[in-house]
Write an enzyme that holds these catalytic residues in place. Sequence first.
Site, PDB file in Angstrom:
ATOM      1  N   GLU A  75       0.901  -1.106  -0.068  1.00 34.74           N
ATOM      2  CA  GLU A  75      -0.071  -0.115   0.114  1.00 34.74           C
ATOM      3  C   GLU A  75       0.947   1.302   0.011  1.00 34.74           C
ATOM      4  OE1 GLU A  75      -3.879   0.369   2.111  1.00 34.74           O
ATOM      5  OE2 GLU A  75      -3.622  -1.419   2.784  1.00 34.74           O
ATOM      6  N   CYS A 117      -9.947   0.402   6.441  1.00 32.47           N
ATOM      7  CA  CYS A 117      -9.184  -0.847   7.062  1.00 32.47           C
ATOM      8  C   CYS A 117      -8.291  -0.394   8.363  1.00 32.47           C
ATOM      9  CB  CYS A 117      -8.369  -1.476   5.840  1.00 32.47           C
ATOM     10  SG  CYS A 117      -7.912  -2.969   6.318  1.00 32.47           S
TER      11      CYS A 117
HETATM   12  N1  CDV Z   1      -5.854  -3.317   3.969  1.00 28.69           N
HETATM   13  C1  CDV Z   1      -5.291  -3.091   5.165  1.00 28.69           C
HETATM   14  O1  CDV Z   1      -4.924  -1.707   5.791  1.00 28.69           O
HETATM   15  N2  CDV Z   1      -4.897  -4.101   5.854  1.00 28.69           N
HETATM   16  C2  CDV Z   1      -4.479  -4.138   7.120  1.00 28.69           C
HETATM   17  C3  CDV Z   1      -3.405  -5.198   7.455  1.00 28.69           C
HETATM   18  C4  CDV Z   1      -2.141  -5.178   6.524  1.00 28.69           C
HETATM   19  C5  CDV Z   1      -2.850  -5.447   8.693  1.00 28.69           C
HETATM   20  C6  CDV Z   1      -5.153  -4.039   8.244  1.00 28.69           C
HETATM   21  O2  CDV Z   1      -5.132  -3.286   9.066  1.00 28.69           O
HETATM   22  O3  CDV Z   1      -6.225  -4.821   8.493  1.00 28.69           O
END
Ligand code: CDV
Length: 311
Positions: free
Chosen positions: A143, A169
């Site tokens: 990312e 996320c």
């Molecule tokens: N897409 C994400 O942000 N995934 C992160 C993973 C890499 C830990 C998350 O916080 O779920």
Amino acid sequence: MSRIIILGAAQMGPIAPDESRESCVSRMVDLIKQASSRGCSFIVFPELALTTFFPRYYEEDITKMDDWYEKEMPNKATRPLFEAAADAKIGFYLGYAELTPEGRRFNTAILVDQNGKIVGKYRKVHLPGHSEYDPKRPFQHLEKRYFEPGDLGFGVWRQQGSIMGMAICNDRRWPETYRVMSLKGAEIIVLGYNTPDLNTSGKEQNHLRMFHNHLTMQSNAYMNGCWVIGTAKAGIEDGCMLIGGSCIIQPSGEIATQAATLDDELITFAADIDICNMPKDTIFNFAKHRRIEHYSVITEQTGVELPKGLN
Ligand code: CDV
């Protein structure tokens, strides 16, 4: 009179690398139809909901990844989603990769009102992962290569008689995310996620991924007296297992409803937005109880600074 909104989390199963935007949109339109039949007026789709989670692939020349991004929104492929939602008078949150006319790349989410109009935009602030190929990982999480940190801050918007905010996320793991929006009055905080069941950055037991998923959202719902909706892209996507566990969380911190599968699945809950008032007026009455004179380190310092001297 209570403010009741029937909220939904529209979890999606895996999206294969060669699955078209049109196919994803048709799956989303099915979820909209289900939401409509349940009287739902707002639903949350996952992060990067139009493609597979492409930051797991390394590409030297970033412009070769351009096809994973949306150059405008809505566009030809996503217009049927906007139309179906507007016909059903359903507002929604949608996550996608954004490539701006200036060539900037963001992990983005939009807030769409019940007439199919985009009323809010959020660009992911807390980007996890790495920016260069990491041979030690079984799959990449690039990312930091494919996106720049969001430049819009944490906005909130008046929608359907409530105040809504968005995150994406990894943002859900950071208390600042929720607190900033709550200081702007957020009553419903919505987010989508793609979370592998394996931590590739350090040694951790796989079951903790689901525990931390819920722990972070539940604790922050409680500490800010707000509803939280978390929606997963779940299941085995191009060989990588993504956790499910999409849920709608009450201001008490309790999960009101949770997905049972790792597939496309709609969960809904008739949420009384006024139950935010009790915690916001009492134990988490910010105006009465916060002591900002002791919090300056939070905005003035990024990493840890240890006390001087030796033990
Ligand atoms: N897409 C994400 O942000 N995934 C992160 C993973 C890499 C830990 C998350 O916080 O779920």
